[in-house]
Enzyme design. Structure first.
Site, short mmCIF file in Angstrom:
data_model
loop_
_atom_site.label_atom_id
_atom_site.label_comp_id
_atom_site.label_asym_id
_atom_site.label_seq_id
_atom_site.Cartn_x
_atom_site.Cartn_y
_atom_site.Cartn_z
N GLY A 195 -33.04 -17.87 -27.11
CA GLY A 195 -34.06 -18.90 -26.97
C GLY A 195 -33.67 -20.15 -27.74
O GLY A 195 -32.82 -20.10 -28.64
N GLY A 247 -33.47 -25.60 -33.49
CA GLY A 247 -32.29 -24.77 -33.41
C GLY A 247 -32.40 -23.76 -32.29
O GLY A 247 -33.12 -23.98 -31.31
N VAL A 287 -31.92 -19.26 -31.18
CA VAL A 287 -31.84 -17.86 -31.60
C VAL A 287 -30.78 -17.18 -30.75
O VAL A 287 -30.81 -17.27 -29.51
CB VAL A 287 -33.19 -17.13 -31.44
CG1 VAL A 287 -33.05 -15.66 -31.85
CG2 VAL A 287 -34.27 -17.81 -32.24
N ASP A 342 -51.68 -18.14 -37.25
CA ASP A 342 -51.29 -18.58 -35.90
C ASP A 342 -51.06 -17.36 -35.01
O ASP A 342 -50.08 -17.30 -34.27
CB ASP A 342 -50.04 -19.45 -35.95
CG ASP A 342 -49.80 -20.20 -34.63
OD1 ASP A 342 -50.76 -20.38 -33.86
OD2 ASP A 342 -48.65 -20.60 -34.39
#
Length: 410
Positions: free
Chosen positions: A13, A18, A20, A129
């Site tokens: 992803g 940045g 992953v 969240d």
């Protein structure tokens, strides 16, 4: 490509800061997910504290239903977080694929979610969240809570013992968080868990509206429609969790004692806290002024795109209790911003929501055009709103004037 002992594979992803990547330990063959963060972007967006908070939080948590952080290292340009690889995708995708889950399946996942959240609260961590996008599912169908970037620790509480930062995702945020009068992090997390349970059981959100202000109004009233086709137990626990009054809302102990919840419940066993700690290169993570100067990075926001929800979160003085005092008025305005050649290169829409006589919420959206101009506009507007914070309100006419000024300057 290798990073130390890790062989880097495909990209899982990508985000603003940045990507992953899938990785394999060359010595053991074990699979991990490595989050690679761009330090320049982090510093430009001023989210270095958020990243450090996430790392510090994950370092505390060792639970089978929480994504594990195994190692952290950094270079001059990147931060590497070696995380547990969860190969089943997001809970959101699982629900979207099926439309809704059976009560048995939803209960199992909800039990694991409550176990994870209860453990976090015992450690003094409040997620803030929680939503299906931040709950991962492994190949065995077990959940892993992730993304602690907005989490809070005890030191984030003020003298009144409450949290005061407005944050989270609009559809899942607790009503007391919106009121900006301080809130109990554990009870706001419980509310979000209730919304997740509702979504799993019905395939719909309990509170939803395209207009963010109307959405918040619905959340504050807390009148969720509980379908009659759900079992009596499911209906009851949803009503107890989705109580807009946090004092009356059921807590973790109450949920675990509920008859609907207890069916087939097998409590998770946390990992041993005495196990070897994660490897962390603390010095290389120190984002100091020296690092800024060394890399020639200016300490300013490069991109600060704001919606109405983020605007509300900017200031503790924005009190949404005015929702109940009078009807909302919505004013819309659209402007085409021209570049130096006189060609229209950016079209935005600005909505001004009148909460009460002295409080307005502004939402900007880019309809079309040059992204760099939109970023510049948002950056400039953000700076102006920083000045407005001390004034405690935003005037409708001043916003229109600001848009006119951007039109002429671009």
């Amino acid at each position: 490509m290798r990073m130390g002992k890790y062989e880097m594979g495909r990209t899982l992803g990508e985000g603003h800061f940045g990507k992953v990547k899938l990785a394999r330990d060359a010595d053991t063959g074990r699979t991990f997910a490595i989050k690679i963060l761009d330090r320049q972007r982090i510093l430009a967006m001023k989210i270095n504290e958020q990243i450090k908070r996430e790392i510090a939080t994950l370092k505390l948590l060792k639970h089978p239903n929480v994504v594990r952080l195994y190692e952290v290292s950094a270079s001059k340009t990147k931060i590497y977080m070696v995380l547990e690889y969860v190969n089943g995708g997001e809970l959101f995708d699982k629900i979207a694929l099926k439309g809704k889950l059976t009560e048995k399946e939803a209960r199992k996942l909800f039990q694991q979610l409550i176990d994870a959240v209860a453990y976090c609260h015992e450690k003094g961590v409040y997620h803030r969240d929680l939503k299906p996008e931040n709950v991962l599912v492994d190949a065995k169908g077990n959940i892993k809570v992730s993304d602690f970037g907005l989490s809070a620790l005890p030191q984030n509480q003020l003298k009144d013992g409450l949290l005061h930062t407005t944050c989270g995702s609009p559809n899942y945020i607790a009503p007391e968080v919106l009121l900006n009068k301080g809130y109990d992090g554990s009870m706001s997390d419980i509310w979000s868990c209730g919304v997740i349970l509702y979504v799993m059981l019905t395939g719909n959100l309990p509170f939803d509206d395209q207009n963010v202000v109307v959405l918040y109004q619905k959340i504050l009233k807390g009148n969720a429609h509980i379908p009659k086709w759900l079992s009596q137990g499911a209906q009851h626990i949803l009503r107890k969790i989705l109580d807009p009054n946090p004092i009356m809302r059921i807590d973790v102990d109450g949920i675990k004692a509920h008859e609907w919840f207890k069916k087939g419940y097998a409590p998770a066993v946390p990992f041993n806290d005495d196990e070897e700690d994660i490897s962390m290169d603390v010095d290389s993570l120190n984002m100091t002024e020296c690092f800024l100067k060394h890399n020639g990075i200016q300490d300013k926001i490069a991109i600060n795109q704001m919606n109405a929800f983020q605007l509300i979160g900017m200031s503790s003085c924005l009190d949404l209790s005015g929702f109940f005092e009078k009807e909302l008025k919505v004013i819309q305005d659209c402007k085409g911003l021209a570049n130096s050649r006189g060609q229209e290169s950016l079209l935005i829409s600005a909505e001004v929501f009148e909460i009460n006589e002295s409080l307005y919420v502004v939402e900007l959206k880019k309809s079309s055009g040059d992204c760099s101009l939109y970023r510049k506009l948002c950056e400039t507007l953000s700076e102006d709103l920083g000045t407005c914070k001390s004034q405690q309100f935003l005037k409708q006419d001043s916003i229109r004037q600001e848009i006119g000024r951007y039109n002429s300057s671009f």
